[in-house]
Design a protein around this motif. Sequence first.
Motif, PDB file in Angstrom:
ATOM      1  N   ASN A  82     -10.297  -3.394  -0.397  1.00 31.47           N
ATOM      2  CA  ASN A  82     -10.813  -2.515   0.649  1.00 31.47           C
ATOM      3  C   ASN A  82     -11.493  -1.285   0.060  1.00 31.47           C
ATOM      4  O   ASN A  82     -11.387  -1.001  -1.137  1.00 31.47           O
ATOM      5  N   SER A 230     -15.466  -2.318   9.758  1.00 29.68           N
ATOM      6  CA  SER A 230     -14.234  -3.059  10.037  1.00 29.68           C
ATOM      7  C   SER A 230     -13.950  -4.110   8.964  1.00 29.68           C
ATOM      8  O   SER A 230     -12.796  -4.498   8.759  1.00 29.68           O
ATOM      9  N   TYR A 233     -13.073  -1.828   5.559  1.00 31.48           N
ATOM     10  CA  TYR A 233     -11.852  -1.037   5.724  1.00 31.48           C
ATOM     11  C   TYR A 233     -11.253  -1.351   7.084  1.00 31.48           C
ATOM     12  O   TYR A 233     -11.428  -0.612   8.052  1.00 31.48           O
ATOM     13  N   PRO A 234     -10.540  -2.479   7.183  1.00 33.50           N
ATOM     14  CA  PRO A 234     -10.032  -2.939   8.477  1.00 33.50           C
ATOM     15  C   PRO A 234      -9.146  -1.902   9.160  1.00 33.50           C
ATOM     16  O   PRO A 234      -8.460  -1.126   8.493  1.00 33.50           O
ATOM     17  N   PRO A 235      -9.163  -1.868  10.490  1.00 34.85           N
ATOM     18  CA  PRO A 235      -8.352  -0.890  11.228  1.00 34.85           C
ATOM     19  C   PRO A 235      -6.874  -0.925  10.882  1.00 34.85           C
ATOM     20  O   PRO A 235      -6.178   0.076  11.021  1.00 34.85           O
ATOM     21  N   GLY A 236      -6.379  -2.068  10.416  1.00 32.78           N
ATOM     22  CA  GLY A 236      -4.971  -2.156  10.061  1.00 32.78           C
ATOM     23  C   GLY A 236      -4.597  -1.459   8.765  1.00 32.78           C
ATOM     24  O   GLY A 236      -3.421  -1.261   8.470  1.00 32.78           O
ATOM     25  N   GLU A 237      -5.602  -1.060   7.967  1.00 30.19           N
ATOM     26  CA  GLU A 237      -5.320  -0.370   6.718  1.00 30.19           C
ATOM     27  C   GLU A 237      -4.877   1.067   7.006  1.00 30.19           C
ATOM     28  O   GLU A 237      -5.266   1.655   8.009  1.00 30.19           O
ATOM     29  N   PRO A 238      -4.079   1.656   6.112  1.00 26.71           N
ATOM     30  CA  PRO A 238      -3.678   3.059   6.312  1.00 26.71           C
ATOM     31  C   PRO A 238      -4.896   3.967   6.439  1.00 26.71           C
ATOM     32  O   PRO A 238      -5.804   3.923   5.609  1.00 26.71           O
ATOM     33  N   SER A 241      -8.964   3.338  11.298  1.00 20.77           N
ATOM     34  CA  SER A 241      -8.938   3.052  12.722  1.00 20.77           C
ATOM     35  C   SER A 241     -10.147   3.693  13.367  1.00 20.77           C
ATOM     36  O   SER A 241     -10.816   4.541  12.777  1.00 20.77           O
ATOM     37  N   ASP A 242     -10.429   3.277  14.583  1.00 20.96           N
ATOM     38  CA  ASP A 242     -11.557   3.872  15.288  1.00 20.96           C
ATOM     39  C   ASP A 242     -11.361   5.368  15.481  1.00 20.96           C
ATOM     40  O   ASP A 242     -12.315   6.135  15.524  1.00 20.96           O
ATOM     41  N   TYR A 245     -10.061   6.861  10.230  1.00 22.06           N
ATOM     42  CA  TYR A 245     -10.773   6.709   8.957  1.00 22.06           C
ATOM     43  C   TYR A 245     -10.626   7.975   8.128  1.00 22.06           C
ATOM     44  O   TYR A 245     -11.503   8.325   7.341  1.00 22.06           O
TER      45      TYR A 245
END
Length: 333
Positions: A82, A230, A233-238, A241-242, A245
């Motif tokens: 990521n 997304s 850096y997927p929203p589930g990563e620490p 999120s929308d 970030y």
Amino acid sequence: MSLETPLTVLYKEINSSKITTDVYLPKTTSSSPLKYPAVIDIHGGAFMLGHSKMVSMPQINDCLERGWIVLVPNHRLCPGVNLLEGPMQDIRDLLAWVYDGHLDAILAEQGPHRVDVENVAAFGTSSGGQLALGLGFNTPKQPKAIFSLYGAVHFTHPFWKEKLPHVAAKLPPNLEESFLNKIYDEVPVPTDSSVSLEGQSESGASKGPNFSQPRDAFAFTQISSGNVISVIYPPGEPGGSDEGYKLVDPVQNVSAEFPPTYIVHGLADTMVTIDVSRELHKRLSEAGVPCGMTEVPGEEHTFAMMMKVGSKTWWLQREGFDFLEKYIGKGPL
């Protein structure tokens, strides 16, 4: 050593990914060690494409003529890793590698060049602009100044979810998801790809993406679909999120301690809207950070690779390097 043949050295190895940086040295007639300011020049490519040879040689030559050592690093490419743990960490590790004296140890074997570690700056184009800006926060020792050329920032802006039909038009029909997802099987995580965002070759000429390669097809598919953030850096990563970030977005990390920053962005950019750079500049100004911004008329994304030396665009983007010079000075010439 000619300007076109840099010294290439390994600065990091992780999970079998060997990560190198090209080092360009200014001319000198000295036989005694001399300290030179250093600038880190980070390539673009939507965090998924490109490598260290896909940067503007005229920009590098401009830096060398100012007496600067220029480092052009590779970094691991998303999405096999990521954004935070891959490209951002690699470039932050490069900066620490320079500050810790590892580059000097290598240069001592080559000749008189040494790094003035009190005068290190960074710049980059597109995703490279974000990575340069990422050195301005959550790092033990920041660069003295930063220059972003049409950097990918402000990840909560609606633009990052917009579809880009002009990019989709380049894609062949009926790309299968199983083919695209082969990118996740690449081991070790690669540090270079065949083309950059707009398909430039190492010489700067446009040869276009190779859609028979999963990486090219995947990257352009995500760009055209408004899915870049997304995916990298997927929203589930620490911190991903929308709403947030917070860990990766320079815009959300501006403070009074942010390094002096200059921004250049083309007014005709359809790949990264100029609005994200304007927001960054606004927040820098509000925080009291020394900053400036040049909006370049008529220029699309990645213009640094196409511009002609001496053109209006050349002189306008050069204001960013003049800004860096105010903070790191010139090297011994």
